[in-house]
Design a protein around this motif. Structure first.
Motif, mmCIF file in Angstrom:
data_model
loop_
_atom_site.group_PDB
_atom_site.id
_atom_site.type_symbol
_atom_site.label_atom_id
_atom_site.label_comp_id
_atom_site.label_asym_id
_atom_site.label_seq_id
_atom_site.Cartn_x
_atom_site.Cartn_y
_atom_site.Cartn_z
ATOM 1 N N ILE A 134 -9.682 3.201 0.232
ATOM 2 C CA ILE A 134 -9.052 2.941 1.531
ATOM 3 C C ILE A 134 -9.388 4.049 2.516
ATOM 4 O O ILE A 134 -9.731 3.790 3.679
ATOM 5 N N GLU A 135 -9.320 5.281 2.069
ATOM 6 C CA GLU A 135 -9.649 6.408 2.947
ATOM 7 C C GLU A 135 -11.110 6.367 3.365
ATOM 8 O O GLU A 135 -11.445 6.666 4.517
ATOM 9 N N TRP A 160 0.827 -1.201 0.000
ATOM 10 C CA TRP A 160 0.000 0.000 0.000
ATOM 11 C C TRP A 160 0.863 1.254 0.000
ATOM 12 O O TRP A 160 0.549 2.244 -0.667
ATOM 13 N N GLN A 161 1.985 1.226 0.726
ATOM 14 C CA GLN A 161 2.857 2.406 0.774
ATOM 15 C C GLN A 161 3.414 2.741 -0.606
ATOM 16 O O GLN A 161 3.593 3.915 -0.940
ATOM 17 N N VAL A 218 -4.904 3.786 -9.159
ATOM 18 C CA VAL A 218 -4.345 3.987 -7.828
ATOM 19 C C VAL A 218 -5.146 5.037 -7.066
ATOM 20 O O VAL A 218 -5.425 4.876 -5.869
ATOM 21 N N GLU A 219 -5.550 6.093 -7.744
ATOM 22 C CA GLU A 219 -6.345 7.135 -7.095
ATOM 23 C C GLU A 219 -7.652 6.562 -6.544
ATOM 24 O O GLU A 219 -8.074 6.892 -5.432
ATOM 25 N N ALA A 265 1.265 7.769 -6.004
ATOM 26 C CA ALA A 265 0.223 8.793 -6.135
ATOM 27 C C ALA A 265 0.774 10.179 -5.842
ATOM 28 O O ALA A 265 0.402 11.160 -6.506
ATOM 29 N N LEU A 276 1.895 2.390 -3.420
ATOM 30 C CA LEU A 276 0.826 3.088 -4.142
ATOM 31 C C LEU A 276 0.718 4.531 -3.661
ATOM 32 O O LEU A 276 0.507 5.451 -4.466
ATOM 33 N N GLU A 277 0.861 4.734 -2.368
ATOM 34 C CA GLU A 277 0.814 6.092 -1.826
ATOM 35 C C GLU A 277 1.998 6.909 -2.354
ATOM 36 O O GLU A 277 1.838 8.089 -2.715
ATOM 37 N N LEU A 304 -6.831 4.259 -3.418
ATOM 38 C CA LEU A 304 -6.519 5.029 -2.218
ATOM 39 C C LEU A 304 -7.760 5.739 -1.685
ATOM 40 O O LEU A 304 -7.928 5.876 -0.463
#
Length: 303
Positions: free
Chosen positions: A75-76, A3-4, A68-69, A10, A6-7, A72
Motif C-alpha cells: 500500500i505504501e 485497512w485501519q 500484514v507487513e 501491525a 491492519l495498521e 501495508l
C-alpha cells in the motif's frame, strides 16, 4: 476487514504494548483494544497473548503479521507511485503518435519539453489513427498526436500544424520529369498506400474519391519509410508527407498540382477524462508552442 485494523495490528505487533501502540496511532487505548478484538473475531482466532497492557504475538499472530507487513508495504509503495505520477515536474506522460511523426516532429517536441522539465518521463506508442483513438477512449494513453481524419464522441481535437503531401515517384517514372503532378495521374500508376485506419490512407481515399477515380493499389503498409523504399525500387508511386529521403535521386518528390494537398496534424484527448498534472502540463506546452488556436470536437470530414 478494514485497512485501519491492519495498521492497528501491525503497530501492536511492533511495540507489543497497548498504551504505547495507542499513543503511536494517536487513538485511545480502549478504541485500539476494540479494533484488535474485532479483527480477531473476524479471523476466528486470537492473535495476541495478553498480560495486562503488555502483549506478545502468539504463533497465529506471528504468521498473520508477516502477511500484514507485506500488504501495508505494498500500500505504501502504491501511494508513493501515485504521488510520483501526480508530480507535474516528475510524472509520466503516456503519448501515442503516428509513425511518420516519429521521424522528426515528435522527437523535436519531446526534446524541447524535456529541456524544460528533465524529470518528466514518457511512455510512447505508435499505431494507426484508428487504433490510437481506441487506446485513448479506453484510457490507455493520455493523448494522441495524429492526422485529424477521424472524430469520435467524447474526443476533443486541437489542430497543431499542416503538412503538405507530395507525390513520390521512381526517378525513371515519366511523371518524375514534370514540375507538378496531377492527382488523377497518380491513380493511373501502381500505387503504394497505407493500410486502412491510417490517416494517410483516409486522405488518399478522399483525394481520389473527389476525382471519382480509384488508384491501382499494389501494396498496403504501415511505415512511410517502407513505402518510400518500394518507390525507390520502382514498384509504384505514393502520396506521403515531406520526409527525409535516404534513397537520393532514386526517388523524386513532386508537389501535387498546386491544389493544397495537406493533412492537418492535431492533438487529441478525452473531453471528460482526467489528466494527471504531468500530462496536463505537456498538453498546455504543445498547444502553446505548436497549436493553431483551433479546437474542435467534430469537424466536417468523412472518415
Amino acid at each position: 476487514m478494514e485497512w485501519q485494523q491492519l495498521e492497528h495490528f501491525a503497530t501492536i505487533a511492533k511495540v507489543q504494548h497497548f498504551t504505547r501502540a495507542a499513543e503511536a496511532l494517536m487513538m485511545s487505548q480502549p478504541a485500539l483494544s476494540r479494533s484488535i478484538a474485532k479483527l480477531e473475531a473476524e479471523l476466528g482466532v486470537p492473535l495476541l497473548d495478553r498480560d495486562g497492557r503488555t502483549v506478545r504475538l502468539n504463533r497465529y499472530g506471528a504468521q498473520f503479521a508477516l502477511r500484514v507487513e507485506r500488504v501495508l508495504a505494498e500500500i505504501e509503495a502504491g501511494k508513493a507511485e501515485l504521488h510520483q505520477a501526480l508530480d507535474p515536474e516528475g510524472g509520466t506522460v503516456s503519448l501515442s503518435f503516428l509513425k511518420s511523426l516519429g521521424l522528426t516532429a515528435v522527437p523535436d517536441i519531446l526534446s524541447a519539453y524535456t529541456a524544460l522539465w528533465p524529470r518528466i518521463t514518457f511512455q510512447l506508442f505508435q499505431d494507426s489513427t484508428r487504433m490510437m483513438l481506441d487506446r485513448l477512449e479506453q484510457g490507455e494513453v493520455d493523448m494522441v498526436i495524429s492526422s485529424m481524419t477521424e472524430t469520435r464522441k467524447g474526443i476533443e481535437w486541437a489542430e497543431l500544424w499542416e503538412e503538405h503531401l507530395f507525390a513520390y515517384l521512381p526517378h525513371s517514372h515519366p511523371l518524375a520529369q514534370q514540375e507538378e503532378v496531377q492527382a488523377s495521374e497518380l491513380a493511373q500508376a501502381p500505387f503504394i498506400a497505407m493500410k486502412q485506419g491510417y490517416g494517410l490512407r483516409t486522405i488518399t481515399d478522399q483525394l481520389f474519391g473527389q476525382l471519382q477515380t480509384t488508384p491501382r493499389i499494389v501494396f498496403e503498409g504501415e511505415e512511410v519509410m517502407t513505402a518510400l523504399g518500394l518507390v525507390a525500387a520502382g514498384l509504384g508511386v505514393s502520396l506521403l508527407p515531406d520526409i527525409r529521403n535516404p534513397y537520393g535521386d532514386q526517388v523524386v518528390k513532386r508537389p501535387i498540382d498546386g491544389s493544397g494537398c495537406v493533412r492537418q496534424i492535431g492533438i487529441a484527448w478525452r473531453r471528460d477524462g482526467w489528466l494527471p498534472p504531468a500530462a496536463s502540463r505537456f498538453r498546455a506546452f504543445v498547444l502553446e508552442r505548436y497549436g493553431r488556436g483551433e479546437r474542435c470536437a467534430t469537424f466536417n470530414r468523412s472518415d
